[in-house]
Write a protein that holds these residues in place. Structure first.
Motif, mmCIF file in Angstrom:
data_model
loop_
_atom_site.group_PDB
_atom_site.id
_atom_site.type_symbol
_atom_site.label_atom_id
_atom_site.label_comp_id
_atom_site.label_asym_id
_atom_site.label_seq_id
_atom_site.Cartn_x
_atom_site.Cartn_y
_atom_site.Cartn_z
ATOM 1 N N UNK A 1 1.429 -2.014 -11.885
ATOM 2 C CA UNK A 1 1.683 -3.014 -10.848
ATOM 3 C C UNK A 1 2.234 -2.362 -9.589
ATOM 4 N N UNK A 2 3.186 -1.433 -9.755
ATOM 5 C CA UNK A 2 3.769 -0.775 -8.584
ATOM 6 C C UNK A 2 2.732 0.059 -7.841
ATOM 7 N N UNK A 3 1.951 0.835 -8.592
ATOM 8 C CA UNK A 3 0.905 1.625 -7.952
ATOM 9 C C UNK A 3 -0.101 0.757 -7.219
ATOM 10 N N UNK A 4 -0.464 -0.352 -7.831
ATOM 11 C CA UNK A 4 -1.409 -1.276 -7.200
ATOM 12 C C UNK A 4 -0.813 -1.878 -5.927
ATOM 13 N N UNK A 5 0.441 -2.301 -5.987
ATOM 14 C CA UNK A 5 1.089 -2.915 -4.825
ATOM 15 C C UNK A 5 1.146 -1.964 -3.643
ATOM 16 N N UNK A 6 1.606 -0.734 -3.893
ATOM 17 C CA UNK A 6 1.740 0.232 -2.800
ATOM 18 C C UNK A 6 0.389 0.547 -2.187
ATOM 19 N N UNK A 7 -0.622 0.740 -3.029
ATOM 20 C CA UNK A 7 -1.948 1.077 -2.520
ATOM 21 C C UNK A 7 -2.551 -0.078 -1.713
ATOM 22 N N UNK A 8 -2.366 -1.303 -2.183
ATOM 23 C CA UNK A 8 -2.890 -2.458 -1.446
ATOM 24 C C UNK A 8 -2.191 -2.591 -0.105
ATOM 25 N N UNK A 9 -0.878 -2.444 -0.080
ATOM 26 C CA UNK A 9 -0.124 -2.604 1.162
ATOM 27 C C UNK A 9 -0.468 -1.521 2.171
ATOM 28 N N UNK A 10 -0.648 -0.298 1.703
ATOM 29 C CA UNK A 10 -1.021 0.768 2.639
ATOM 30 C C UNK A 10 -2.474 0.625 3.068
ATOM 31 N N UNK A 11 -3.300 0.048 2.207
ATOM 32 C CA UNK A 11 -4.675 -0.239 2.606
ATOM 33 C C UNK A 11 -4.700 -1.280 3.717
ATOM 34 N N UNK A 12 -3.794 -2.268 3.647
ATOM 35 C CA UNK A 12 -3.689 -3.263 4.714
ATOM 36 C C UNK A 12 -3.330 -2.598 6.030
ATOM 37 N N UNK A 13 -2.394 -1.651 5.993
ATOM 38 C CA UNK A 13 -2.020 -0.925 7.211
ATOM 39 C C UNK A 13 -3.193 -0.127 7.756
ATOM 40 N N UNK A 14 -3.912 0.558 6.868
ATOM 41 C CA UNK A 14 -5.040 1.372 7.294
ATOM 42 C C UNK A 14 -6.151 0.516 7.894
ATOM 43 N N UNK A 15 -6.470 -0.591 7.236
ATOM 44 C CA UNK A 15 -7.507 -1.483 7.746
ATOM 45 C C UNK A 15 -7.070 -2.154 9.044
ATOM 46 N N UNK A 16 -5.780 -2.481 9.167
ATOM 47 C CA UNK A 16 -5.272 -3.088 10.403
ATOM 48 C C UNK A 16 -5.400 -2.129 11.573
ATOM 49 N N UNK A 17 -5.102 -0.858 11.345
ATOM 50 C CA UNK A 17 -5.251 0.133 12.413
ATOM 51 C C UNK A 17 -6.706 0.263 12.841
ATOM 52 N N UNK A 18 -7.626 0.195 11.872
ATOM 53 C CA UNK A 18 -9.043 0.241 12.219
ATOM 54 C C UNK A 18 -9.437 -0.971 13.048
ATOM 55 N N UNK A 19 -8.920 -2.152 12.667
ATOM 56 C CA UNK A 19 -9.228 -3.364 13.430
ATOM 57 C C UNK A 19 -8.618 -3.322 14.822
ATOM 58 N N UNK A 20 -7.427 -2.732 14.938
ATOM 59 C CA UNK A 20 -6.806 -2.568 16.262
ATOM 60 C C UNK A 20 -7.686 -1.726 17.173
ATOM 61 N N UNK A 21 -8.223 -0.643 16.632
ATOM 62 C CA UNK A 21 -9.078 0.221 17.439
ATOM 63 C C UNK A 21 -10.355 -0.500 17.859
ATOM 64 N N UNK A 22 -10.925 -1.305 16.956
ATOM 65 C CA UNK A 22 -12.117 -2.085 17.295
ATOM 66 C C UNK A 22 -11.785 -3.122 18.363
ATOM 67 N N UNK A 23 -10.636 -3.768 18.234
ATOM 68 C CA UNK A 23 -10.213 -4.767 19.215
ATOM 69 C C UNK A 23 -10.082 -4.158 20.603
ATOM 70 N N UNK B 1 -9.811 -2.505 -9.777
ATOM 71 C CA UNK B 1 -10.292 -1.798 -10.977
ATOM 72 C C UNK B 1 -9.259 -0.907 -11.646
ATOM 73 N N UNK B 2 -8.124 -0.636 -10.974
ATOM 74 C CA UNK B 2 -7.087 0.170 -11.623
ATOM 75 C C UNK B 2 -6.528 -0.545 -12.847
ATOM 76 N N UNK B 3 -6.607 -1.881 -12.880
ATOM 77 C CA UNK B 3 -6.167 -2.641 -14.052
ATOM 78 C C UNK B 3 -7.212 -2.613 -15.161
ATOM 79 N N UNK B 4 -8.413 -2.115 -14.838
ATOM 80 C CA UNK B 4 -9.491 -2.069 -15.829
ATOM 81 C C UNK B 4 -9.715 -0.647 -16.340
#
Length: 345
Positions: free
Chosen positions: A104-126, A163-166
């Motif tokens: 759960x912890x590994x999944x949470x951290x990875x999802x949250x940092x993925x949000x940051x990474x995707x947000x930065x990509x969207x900022x650049x597109x904007x 898929x990390x849960x699978x």
């Protein structure tokens, strides 16, 4: 006696930095200090960013402020989630299932940092759309589409690492302070390739493409203005002429993006090397992971130092807090204090 010695040796070995183990406290003091220090910085820094955005409507002038606030909330949750390894090292989670806690912890951290990474990509597109299509920008980037984009970022980030849960493999977290993470949860090349292809590569390529074109367009426009002024002297910009008023703001966002990838690059390299069974070391695992997580504090630091509107909002927030503190300390019967300024800047 032998069982006690083996237990102590196993605990000492479990300190990923291999230094700073205390037999008195039965924990890895250096790792606890690093994690708690980063946790305090991340939580306090992002709380300040969130409050300043709430108190400074001028910061919402750019649509990218929505993505910056999304990153602040994600980074705040990263700081809160960092309490899990801290409690684990301090032996406050012994009753919990290690495998479930680690997953759960590994999944949470990875999802949250993925949000940051995707947000930065969207900022650049904007910013790319704002500079390349200034006349149709407001029609293309509407509040409804902006909110839909943020929702999609969270959904996409949650699905990528599901898929990390699978039992596909470790999603990329390597701060293996929970023992099961370190000894039983391994990275797998197929899952690593999936994460790189679905997240890391598209986000990095998007950022490189958009910012390269943004600064190229701004440089061309600056050169055109300089040549025109050299020929005809200073004059006002004609209506409809391409302009680059967002260059300074784009530069601030580029700094945030650059620091993000600089701090995450060692982690990504180690992730790839470990998945390919080329290199694996506990100390490298710990250092690269928490170096990457430290970016959750660097975002708010860079933004506060680079954005004048943010600094004004922070100053107003500090003044507001001081005035409330003075009001609370004032004895009963004292004359009322003058009306304090509103939170808005």
């Amino acid at each position: 006696m032998n069982s006690t010695t083996e237990l102590n040796q196993s605990v000492v070995t479990f300190c990923l930095l291999d230094v700073g183990y205390s037999q008195i406290f039965n924990t890895c003091l250096l790792e606890v200090a690093v994690i708690l220090f980063l946790t305090v910085l991340i939580i306090s820094g992002n709380l300040v960013v969130i409050f300043v955005f709430h108190c400074a409507p001028l910061l919402s002038h750019h649509t990218t402020s929505s993505f910056i606030q999304t990153m602040a909330y994600a980074d705040l949750l990263v700081g809160v989630s960092c309490l899990i390894p801290s409690l684990s090292l301090l032996h406050h989670m012994e009753g919990l299932d290690e495998r479930l806690t680690c997953t759960i912890f590994g999944y949470m951290v990875c999802v949250l940092k993925s949000v940051s990474m995707a947000s930065l990509a969207c900022v650049s597109v904007d910013r790319y759309v704002a500079i390349t299509r200034p006349l149709s920008y407001t029609a293309l980037v509407t509040p409804c589409r902006l909110r839909a984009c943020i929702v999609l970022i969270w959904i996409y980030s949650a699905l990528i690492f599901l898929p990390s849960f699978l039992d596909w493999g470790k999603p990329g977290y390597h701060g293996d302070v929970v023992k099961w993470c370190s000894t039983s949860w391994n990275t797998k090349p197929v899952f690593t390739a999936f994460i790189v292809a679905a997240l890391y590569a598209p986000a990095a390529l998007t950022v490189c493409f958009t910012y390269a074109h943004i600064f190229r367009i701004c440089r061309q426009h600056t050169r055109q203005i300089s040549e025109r002024r050299a020929r005809f002297g200073p004059q006002e910009t004609e209506p409809g002429e391409p302009a680059c008023p967002d260059k300074r703001y784009a530069t601030v966002l580029f700094r945030i993006t650059s620091v993000f990838y600089l701090l995450w690059l060692p982690y990504i390299i180690y992730f790839l090397l470990e998945s390919a069974r080329i290199y694996s070391h506990p100390a490298a695992s710990f250092l690269t992971t928490w170096l990457a997580i430290s970016n959750s504090f660097c975002n708010c630091l860079i933004y506060s130092l680079s954005n004048s509107a943010f600094r004004k909002g922070l100053k107003r927030l500090c003044l507001l807090c001081l005035q409330r503190s003075d009001t609370a300390k004032k004895p009963l019967g004292a004359p009322p204090a003058p009306a304090r300024p509103t939170c808005h800047v």
